[in-house]
Design an enzyme around this catalytic site. Structure first.
Site, PDB file in Angstrom:
ATOM      1  N   TYR A 114     109.959  38.458  47.640  1.00 52.38           N
ATOM      2  CA  TYR A 114     109.138  38.967  46.527  1.00 52.38           C
ATOM      3  C   TYR A 114     107.686  38.516  46.696  1.00 52.38           C
ATOM      4  O   TYR A 114     106.751  39.320  46.658  1.00 52.38           O
ATOM      5  CB  TYR A 114     109.700  38.447  45.196  1.00 52.38           C
ATOM      6  CG  TYR A 114     108.775  38.655  44.013  1.00 52.38           C
ATOM      7  CD1 TYR A 114     108.655  39.898  43.400  1.00 52.38           C
ATOM      8  CD2 TYR A 114     108.010  37.597  43.503  1.00 52.38           C
ATOM      9  CE1 TYR A 114     107.804  40.089  42.320  1.00 52.38           C
ATOM     10  CE2 TYR A 114     107.154  37.775  42.428  1.00 52.38           C
ATOM     11  CZ  TYR A 114     107.055  39.020  41.837  1.00 52.38           C
ATOM     12  OH  TYR A 114     106.203  39.201  40.774  1.00 52.38           O
TER      13      TYR A 114
ATOM     14  N   GLU B 202     103.646  33.236  42.289  1.00 51.28           N
ATOM     15  CA  GLU B 202     104.679  33.000  43.311  1.00 51.28           C
ATOM     16  C   GLU B 202     104.059  33.002  44.711  1.00 51.28           C
ATOM     17  O   GLU B 202     104.626  32.428  45.640  1.00 51.28           O
ATOM     18  CB  GLU B 202     105.767  34.071  43.236  1.00 51.28           C
ATOM     19  CG  GLU B 202     106.650  34.000  42.004  1.00 51.28           C
ATOM     20  CD  GLU B 202     107.748  32.940  42.104  1.00 51.28           C
ATOM     21  OE1 GLU B 202     108.188  32.631  43.211  1.00 51.28           O
ATOM     22  OE2 GLU B 202     108.159  32.431  41.043  1.00 51.28           O
TER      23      GLU B 202
ATOM     24  N   LYS C 137     104.256  40.692  47.488  1.00 54.14           N
ATOM     25  CA  LYS C 137     103.110  40.668  46.579  1.00 54.14           C
ATOM     26  C   LYS C 137     101.840  40.210  47.299  1.00 54.14           C
ATOM     27  O   LYS C 137     100.734  40.571  46.905  1.00 54.14           O
ATOM     28  CB  LYS C 137     103.404  39.743  45.399  1.00 54.14           C
ATOM     29  CG  LYS C 137     104.357  40.350  44.374  1.00 54.14           C
ATOM     30  CD  LYS C 137     103.653  41.405  43.544  1.00 54.14           C
ATOM     31  CE  LYS C 137     104.486  41.890  42.398  1.00 54.14           C
ATOM     32  NZ  LYS C 137     103.760  42.781  41.494  1.00 54.14           N
TER      33      LYS C 137
ATOM     34  N   THR D  49     100.739  37.512  41.579  1.00 54.65           N
ATOM     35  CA  THR D  49     101.602  36.503  40.971  1.00 54.65           C
ATOM     36  C   THR D  49     101.394  35.104  41.541  1.00 54.65           C
ATOM     37  O   THR D  49     101.075  34.944  42.727  1.00 54.65           O
ATOM     38  CB  THR D  49     103.085  36.913  41.184  1.00 54.65           C
ATOM     39  OG1 THR D  49     103.923  35.794  40.869  1.00 54.65           O
ATOM     40  CG2 THR D  49     103.367  37.304  42.627  1.00 54.65           C
TER      41      THR D  49
HETATM   42  P1  NAP Z   1     109.464  44.099  34.626  1.00 54.24           P
HETATM   43  O1  NAP Z   1     109.775  43.899  33.190  1.00 54.24           O
HETATM   44  O2  NAP Z   1     110.531  43.874  35.634  1.00 54.24           O
HETATM   45  O3  NAP Z   1     108.923  45.598  34.799  1.00 54.24           O
HETATM   46  C1  NAP Z   1     108.765  46.180  36.051  1.00 54.24           C
HETATM   47  C2  NAP Z   1     108.717  47.687  35.888  1.00 54.24           C
HETATM   48  O4  NAP Z   1     108.541  48.274  37.186  1.00 54.24           O
HETATM   49  C3  NAP Z   1     109.988  48.294  35.292  1.00 54.24           C
HETATM   50  O5  NAP Z   1     109.657  49.067  34.174  1.00 54.24           O
HETATM   51  C4  NAP Z   1     110.532  49.162  36.410  1.00 54.24           C
HETATM   52  O6  NAP Z   1     111.064  50.392  36.005  1.00 54.24           O
HETATM   53  C5  NAP Z   1     109.285  49.469  37.226  1.00 54.24           C
HETATM   54  N1  NAP Z   1     109.632  49.856  38.589  1.00 54.24           N
HETATM   55  C6  NAP Z   1     110.451  49.199  39.462  1.00 54.24           C
HETATM   56  N2  NAP Z   1     110.570  49.896  40.606  1.00 54.24           N
HETATM   57  C7  NAP Z   1     109.832  51.023  40.455  1.00 54.24           C
HETATM   58  C8  NAP Z   1     109.565  52.140  41.279  1.00 54.24           C
HETATM   59  N3  NAP Z   1     110.088  52.251  42.501  1.00 54.24           N
HETATM   60  N4  NAP Z   1     108.750  53.118  40.803  1.00 54.24           N
HETATM   61  C9  NAP Z   1     108.227  53.049  39.571  1.00 54.24           C
HETATM   62  N5  NAP Z   1     108.448  52.005  38.715  1.00 54.24           N
HETATM   63  C10 NAP Z   1     109.239  51.013  39.167  1.00 54.24           C
HETATM   64  O7  NAP Z   1     108.217  43.196  35.069  1.00 54.24           O
HETATM   65  P2  NAP Z   1     107.094  42.498  34.148  1.00 54.24           P
HETATM   66  O8  NAP Z   1     107.553  41.148  33.792  1.00 54.24           O
HETATM   67  O9  NAP Z   1     106.657  43.455  33.103  1.00 54.24           O
HETATM   68  O10 NAP Z   1     105.943  42.296  35.221  1.00 54.24           O
HETATM   69  C11 NAP Z   1     104.948  43.304  35.426  1.00 54.24           C
HETATM   70  C12 NAP Z   1     104.301  43.078  36.769  1.00 54.24           C
HETATM   71  O11 NAP Z   1     103.696  41.790  36.814  1.00 54.24           O
HETATM   72  C13 NAP Z   1     105.268  43.118  37.949  1.00 54.24           C
HETATM   73  O12 NAP Z   1     104.595  43.686  39.042  1.00 54.24           O
HETATM   74  C14 NAP Z   1     105.552  41.654  38.227  1.00 54.24           C
HETATM   75  O13 NAP Z   1     105.935  41.455  39.564  1.00 54.24           O
HETATM   76  C15 NAP Z   1     104.202  41.044  37.903  1.00 54.24           C
HETATM   77  N6  NAP Z   1     104.228  39.663  37.456  1.00 54.24           N
HETATM   78  C16 NAP Z   1     104.999  39.299  36.404  1.00 54.24           C
HETATM   79  C17 NAP Z   1     104.994  37.988  35.957  1.00 54.24           C
HETATM   80  C18 NAP Z   1     105.827  37.549  34.777  1.00 54.24           C
HETATM   81  O14 NAP Z   1     105.957  36.328  34.565  1.00 54.24           O
HETATM   82  N7  NAP Z   1     106.331  38.464  33.974  1.00 54.24           N
HETATM   83  C19 NAP Z   1     104.169  37.053  36.588  1.00 54.24           C
HETATM   84  C20 NAP Z   1     103.349  37.477  37.628  1.00 54.24           C
HETATM   85  C21 NAP Z   1     103.367  38.784  38.047  1.00 54.24           C
HETATM   86  P3  NAP Z   1     112.499  50.533  35.299  1.00 54.24           P
HETATM   87  O15 NAP Z   1     112.236  50.236  33.859  1.00 54.24           O
HETATM   88  O16 NAP Z   1     112.833  51.950  35.581  1.00 54.24           O
HETATM   89  O17 NAP Z   1     113.413  49.540  35.939  1.00 54.24           O
END
Ligand code: NAP
Length: 325
Positions: free
Chosen positions: A150, A127, A154, A125
């Site tokens: 966070y 971040e 990461k 990320t």
């Molecule tokens: P999100 O919507 O929050 O999805 C995260 C998923 O991780 C959720 O489905 C959650 O499951 C699952 N999770 C959390 N804890 C877990 C555990 N202990 N074991 C198994 N699964 C678990 O995030 P996103 O926006 O799709 O982002 C995807 C990834 O990209 C993340 O790693 C995030 O940090 C990274 N990222 C995102 C952005 C952005 O702007 N969106 C930017 C940079 C990086 P539940 O559904 O059960 O809660």
């Protein structure tokens, strides 16, 4: 038929990536953690729930990851699972570290031991940069200076991913993605809070939105575009890290203005209230990425621009709220 395992498949990116891979004729496995009522809303929205084979596991449970990798031996693993909300990471720093840092170590170990030809994508990320930049922009070479639990969690994941590549020759890559949003963005994230709040104000359901610092700037893209870059990284001959961004930066104020204007509200400032509880203890003021490497090597460019993204999110929330009625 290629096989892929997506962790975090119920989240925003997991859902868009699953759709993308299914369209490429992949067999898609989705890791979900045990929960009384799993939320398949994002997959339902994209109409793909019944096309995925779900496997039960948890990033904090090494044995479950070993069993899954050993049984499926997928060609590609996309590790998208995370405690992904920066604000919460100050209150739940340990959980954030266990899922986002140790979880990645467990996953990589499972791959190393039981399926070393499996390729692994790690969701890194912007971040991690904190307020660090060069000539006003962040690139793959900008020094990291994480400013939240966070981002720190990461950064560990970023380096352990590099380390497994260098130490054991695994095909692992980091996608350093800047903010990306969509109509299925989690409701606590500021963009979705605004799109849903504006739609509710337009429909007369509420009359204010509570936010933190609205002058911070982010480089916002569309999640549907960004997941393609994950796949492209995994199709390269050699594993590498890539920064993925739109190259444009906008403030939350800009987001608000476009969102309110889209529903015909000009005097939007009267609906927006500032609550210090939504301000971060250590803020990131401007993120703006330069994704030339991804453009030149992967041929990746974003398709949806900022204004289109904001309008898409507001439109979808309006539709959803009207049909809920
Ligand atoms: P999100 O919507 O929050 O999805 C995260 C998923 O991780 C959720 O489905 C959650 O499951 C699952 N999770 C959390 N804890 C877990 C555990 N202990 N074991 C198994 N699964 C678990 O995030 P996103 O926006 O799709 O982002 C995807 C990834 O990209 C993340 O790693 C995030 O940090 C990274 N990222 C995102 C952005 C952005 O702007 N969106 C930017 C940079 C990086 P539940 O559904 O059960 O809660």
């Amino acid at each position: 038929m290629k096989t892929a395992l997506i962790t975090g498949i119920l989240g925003q990116d997991g859902a868009y990536l699953a759709k993308f891979l299914l369209e490429k004729n992949y067999k898609v496995y989705g890791l979900i953690r045990r929960c009384s009522n799993p939320n398949f809303g994002n997959l339902d929205y994209l109409k793909i729930t019944d096309k995925i084979e779900f496997v039960s596991g948890d990033m904090t449970d090494e044995c479950s990851l070993i069993n899954i990798i050993k049984t499926i031996r997928p060609e590609e693993v996309y590790n998208l699972a995370a405690q992904s909300f920066v604000g919460v990471s100050w209150d739940q720093a340990r959980l954030t570290t266990e899922v986002n840092s140790l979880g990645v170590l467990y996953l990589l170990n499972a791959i190393k031991l039981f399926s070393p030809t499996t390729k692994c994508y790690q969701a890194s990320t912007s971040e991690m940069f904190g307020n660090s930049f060069e000539n006003g922009l962040q690139t793959e070479n900008t020094p990291f200076h994480p400013r939240s639990p966070y981002a720190i969690s990461k950064l560990y994941a970023y380096w352990i991913t590099n380390n497994f590549k260098e130490s054991y020759g695994l095909f692992c890559c980091n996608g350093i993605l800047f903010n990306h949003e969509s109509p299925i963005r989690g409701r606590e994230f500021v963009t979705r809070k605004i799109s849903e709040g504006v739609a509710k104000i337009k429909l007369g359901l509420v009359n204010e939105i509570w936010l933190g610092n609205i002058d911070i700037k982010r480089d916002w893209g569309f999640a549907g575009d960004f997941v393609e870059s994950m796949w492209l990284m995994m199709q390269q001959e050699k594993p590498d890290n890539y920064l993925i961004s739109t190259g444009q930066t906008h403030s939350i104020r800009d987001f608000l203005e476009i969102a309110f204007n889209h529903v015909g509200i000009k005097d939007w400032e009267k609906y927006v209230k500032i609550d210090p509880q939504f301000k971060r203890p250590a803020e990131l003021f401007v993120l703006q990425g330069k994704s030339d490497k991804a453009k030149n090597i992967l041929g990746w460019v974003p398709k949806v621009n900022f204004e289109e993204l904001v309008k898409m999110m507001v439109e979808e929330d309006l539709e959803r709220l009207k049909s809920d009625k």
